[in-house]
Design an enzyme around this catalytic site. Structure first.
Site, PDB file in Angstrom:
ATOM      1  CB  VAL A   1      -1.006   0.144   1.358  1.00 24.21           C
ATOM      2  CG1 VAL A   1      -1.630   1.260   1.357  1.00 24.21           C
ATOM      3  CG2 VAL A   1      -1.953  -1.114   1.057  1.00 24.21           C
TER       4      VAL A   1
ATOM      5  CB  CYS B   1       6.167  -0.887   7.142  1.00 22.93           C
ATOM      6  SG  CYS B   1       5.395  -0.844   5.517  1.00 22.93           S
TER       7      CYS B   1
HETATM    8  C1  LIG Z   1      -3.310  -4.069   3.233  1.00 26.72           C
HETATM    9  C2  LIG Z   1      -2.744  -4.029   4.641  1.00 26.72           C
HETATM   10  C3  LIG Z   1      -2.159  -3.008   4.911  1.00 26.72           C
HETATM   11  C4  LIG Z   1      -1.410  -2.776   6.138  1.00 26.72           C
HETATM   12  N1  LIG Z   1      -0.615  -1.616   6.714  1.00 26.72           N
HETATM   13  C5  LIG Z   1      -0.157  -1.536   7.727  1.00 26.72           C
HETATM   14  C6  LIG Z   1       0.373  -0.352   8.405  1.00 26.72           C
HETATM   15  O1  LIG Z   1       0.024   0.751   7.854  1.00 26.72           O
HETATM   16  N2  LIG Z   1       1.001  -0.338   9.563  1.00 26.72           N
HETATM   17  C7  LIG Z   1       1.171  -1.614  10.164  1.00 26.72           C
HETATM   18  O2  LIG Z   1       1.871  -1.695  11.177  1.00 26.72           O
HETATM   19  N3  LIG Z   1       0.939  -2.869   9.665  1.00 26.72           N
HETATM   20  C8  LIG Z   1       0.272  -2.691   8.576  1.00 26.72           C
HETATM   21  N4  LIG Z   1      -0.252  -4.127   8.050  1.00 26.72           N
HETATM   22  C9  LIG Z   1       0.355  -5.514   8.708  1.00 26.72           C
HETATM   23  C10 LIG Z   1      -0.799  -5.815   9.616  1.00 26.72           C
HETATM   24  O3  LIG Z   1      -1.373  -4.807  10.413  1.00 26.72           O
HETATM   25  C11 LIG Z   1      -0.687  -7.277  10.266  1.00 26.72           C
HETATM   26  O4  LIG Z   1       0.487  -7.106  10.997  1.00 26.72           O
HETATM   27  C12 LIG Z   1      -0.347  -8.171   9.261  1.00 26.72           C
HETATM   28  O5  LIG Z   1      -1.269  -8.034   8.081  1.00 26.72           O
HETATM   29  C13 LIG Z   1      -0.264  -9.584   9.701  1.00 26.72           C
HETATM   30  O6  LIG Z   1      -1.816  -9.867  10.066  1.00 26.72           O
HETATM   31  P1  LIG Z   1      -2.884 -10.767   9.078  1.00 26.72           P
HETATM   32  O7  LIG Z   1      -2.262 -11.970   8.645  1.00 26.72           O
HETATM   33  O8  LIG Z   1      -3.883 -11.001  10.162  1.00 26.72           O
HETATM   34  O9  LIG Z   1      -3.106  -9.793   8.017  1.00 26.72           O
HETATM   35  C14 LIG Z   1      -1.177  -4.121   6.773  1.00 26.72           C
HETATM   36  C15 LIG Z   1      -1.454  -5.220   6.326  1.00 26.72           C
HETATM   37  C16 LIG Z   1      -2.263  -5.262   5.104  1.00 26.72           C
HETATM   38  C17 LIG Z   1      -2.785  -6.765   4.768  1.00 26.72           C
END
Ligand SMILES: Cc1cc2nc3c(=O)[nH]c(=O)nc-3n(C[C@H](O)[C@H](O)[C@H](O)COP(=O)(O)O)c2cc1C
Ligand SMILES: Cc1cc2nc3c(=O)[nH]c(=O)nc-3n(C[C@H](O)[C@H](O)[C@H](O)COP(=O)(O)OP(=O)(O)OC[C@H]3O[C@@H](n4cnc5c(N)ncnc54)[C@H](O)[C@@H]3O)c2cc1C
Ligand code: FES
Lengths: 302, 251
Positions: free
Chosen positions: A71, A128
């Site tokens: 993103v 990130c």
């Molecule tokens: C579309 C998207 C945007 C994300 N943006 C951020 C962000 O801005 N800051 C952050 O710390 N993590 C961000 N993440 C990571 C998520 O908070 C999370 O740590 C990661 O997706 C793993 O969890 P999940 O498998 O449940 O998605 C993002 C993840 C996704 C999929």
């Protein structure tokens, strides 16, 4: 009736589910909707000093065992916290404000602002994997992280969590951050990855690299949570591939106090929080526990 | 869901900037009218488009060249590759009994004519109304007639059909219908919504926002202060949902 309440550094959650950062969350209406739908706490998109457009599409690539995203930390800039937070607040659901930056000064300025506008927890995105000079690029340096956390805990009273990703030295980063007063750990962020379309013969994401989330990273996250809890026992928000209550219970047993949910929101909608917390409740009843707090870190007791 | 590869089978130029591309995919796709595909041209962006027709492995996209990616799309030739994922979102519910009024403005006529195909198959009664700047930009009037529907063109310059705005025309006839399906520029949609509220006619309207992920995760397509997502809760919203919004910020 079993008790689903947990506390993260003194912040009370009605249940352990947390909307993960970056999922729908730089918009007040969406955070509010998530809070109303049943999340125990909601995390904002990571804010930066300046507004960021983010990368051109494709920003996501759907892969076999998860999702890739780049993103590019799109967000309206930290000054919007002032407008977003008051509108997002509903039913007393705590709001975790995520911040991303390159320099300690930037984090200090944003953290003070977030505290002034009512952040319950400040989460530092040190992980990130797809924006240079931010996130992972600074978060893998234990000395930098120690300085950063030291500075912040000196100027704000709001609990500071650091969000880590998959690095070789995460235990050192966590150790130094906790020494300097970090109130808890969020683990894990997405894992740097790539998807190539074999007919287009090019990486799918416009940024080429992205962060892998979803089921593929769940066992990795379980390991990281397990390691951190065994060594330090801090409050942990466990995140990574939680799609069902079973995945959440696994994190709780490994040592997580709360459970972040990201990618699964796409597949199941925001009501996933309700499904997961109901599942945890039933599990606790069947297994004979009175409170979710009784199973946090349970595997380490054996 | 990863990409399906399609090939352009035919290109029809309505005008130099408004074209319909018929795409042949490797396998079948089941697309409800009003749902959208994320369409990617490597080297360009990935954008949401609502098909103007779909059957088995054939999809027709009607595209207006407004920026880099759409302009590239309308310059494609027969045989060129195109990458799609989806379908996503909620389309029109065409199972409701009653007399349908179909209203399409500009390229918004795309999902409306596709709805007309399905409605005529289902044997539902429908009238098709299309709004265009001039006769040149008219898209699917003939097609709608071939389906056996009454089809009315409304042009802003009066070069053909009824002169004026599609909303002014619809205001005169809306009372004869049970349900309105609409897609087009936002001011048109808001006028249609208000008309339906006043006249007690049911409606389903398709809205646009910037769609980046298409799967309800990035938040870029939020509509209104209740946090509706165009890509996930929409793009088609029913009257009850829309009445709940305050459109002050939207207009
Ligand atoms: C579309 C998207 C945007 C994300 N943006 C951020 C962000 O801005 N800051 C952050 O710390 N993590 C961000 N993440 C990571 C998520 O908070 C999370 O740590 C990661 O997706 C793993 O969890 P999940 O498998 O449940 O998605 C993002 C993840 C996704 C999929
Ligand atoms: C659900 C949905 C269905 C659509 N169906 C059609 C269709 O059938 N035919 C058609 O011609 N157009 C359709 N559109 C609009 C189309 O997606 C945009 O015109 C296109 O994205 C513009 O891309 P561009 O690179 O050519 O132009 P840009 O230069 O990027 O932008 C031109 C204009 O399009 C808007 N726009 C840019 N990116 C997006 C995006 N990712 N999503 C939505 N709007 C955007 C911008 O706000 C700007 O006003 C639809 C949009 C949505 C949300
Ligand atoms: S486009 Fe990402 S949530 Fe709708």
């Amino acid at each position: 009736m079993v008790d689903l309440r947990v506390e993260l550094a003194g912040i009370k959650l009605s249940n352990p589910t947390v909307l993960a950062s970056g999922i729908l969350g730089d918009n007040a209406a969406l955070l509010r909707r998530a809070a109303k739908t049943g999340f125990g706490a909601v995390t904002t998109k990571s804010f930066t000093i300046e507004p960021r457009e983010g990368y051109a599409t494709p920003i996501i690539a759907e892969v076999k065992a998860g999702l890739l995203n780049a993103v590019g930390l799109a967000n309206p800039g930290y000054k919007e916290i002032k407008d977003i937070l008051p509108k997002a607040r509903v039913n007393g659901v705590p709001i975790i404000v995520s911040l991303a930056g390159s320099k300690i000064d930037e984090f200090v300025e944003m953290a003070i602002y977030a505290e002034d506008w009512g952040a319950d927890i400040v989460e530092l995105n040190l992980s990130c994997p797809h924006v240079s000079m931010m996130g992972m690029d600074i978060g893998h340096d234990p000395a930098f992280v120690a300085n950063l956390v030291g500075e912040l805990t000196g100027v704000i009273e709001t609990p500071v969590f650091i969000k880590i990703g998959l690095t070789d030295n995460y235990m050192e980063v966590v150790s130094r951050a906790l020494d300097k007063g970090a109130a808890g750990i969020t683990a894990i962020n997405t894992v740097k990855a790539m998807a190539i379309n074999i007919y287009a013969k090019t990486p799918v994401l416009s940024h080429r690299y992205g962060g892998l989330s979803g089921p593929a990273i769940h066992p990795i996250a379980t390991r990281v949570i397990y390691d951190i809890y065994r060594e330090f026992k801090p409050p942990i928000i466990g995140i990574g591939g939680v799609e069902a209550w079973e995945d959440a219970v696994e994190f709780l047993l490994a040592g997580a106090t709360a459970i972040g949910i990201g990618t699964a929101v796409s597949k199941h909608g925001l009501t996933i929080s309700k499904v997961v917390s109901d599942g945890i409740r039933t599990y606790l009843e069947r297994e004979g526990f009175e409170s979710v707090r009784d199973i946090i870190g349970y595997v380490h007791r054996k | 869901m990863s990409y399906r590869v399609g090939r352009v089978k035919g290109v029809y130029a309505h005008t130099s900037l408004l074209k319909s591309l018929t795409i042949e995919l490797e396998d079948d796709l089941n697309i409800i009218p009003g749902q959208f595909l994320m369409v990617w041209l490597p080297g360009y962006e990935e954008i949401p488009l609502s098909p103007s027709y779909a059957d088995q492995n054939i999809v027709r996209l009607t595209v207006k060249g407004v920026g880099e990616t759409t302009k590239r799309l309308i310059s494609l030739d027969t045989g060129d590759r195109i990458y799609v994922r989806g379908p996503y979102g909620r389309g029109f519910d065409l199972d409701k009994p009653g007399k349908y009024l179909l209203a399409g403005g500009g390229y918004g006529a795309a999902p409306i004519i596709y709805s007309a195909y399905k409605l005529s198959k289902l044997g539902n009664q429908a009238v098709y109304v299309e709004g265009a700047k001039s006769i040149k930009e008219q898209l699917f009037i003939d097609e709608a007639r071939k389906l056996g529907l009454e089809a009315i063109l409304v042009t802003e310059d009066g070069s053909s059909g009824i002169k004026g705005l599609i909303t002014d025309y619809i205001k005169q006839i809306i009372g004869e219908f049970d349900i309105l399906l609409g897609c087009g520029p936002e001011p048109m949609l808001i006028k249609l919504l208000n008309m339906c509220i006043e006249s007690g006619v049911d409606c389903q309207l398709s809205f646009e926002r910037v769609v980046k992920c298409g799967i309800g995760i990035c938040g870029s397509c939020v509509l209104g202060d209740r946090g509706l997502l165009v890509c996930y809760d929409g793009p088609v919203f029913n009257k009850e949902r829309l009445m709940d919004l305050s459109f002050k910020e939207v207009v």
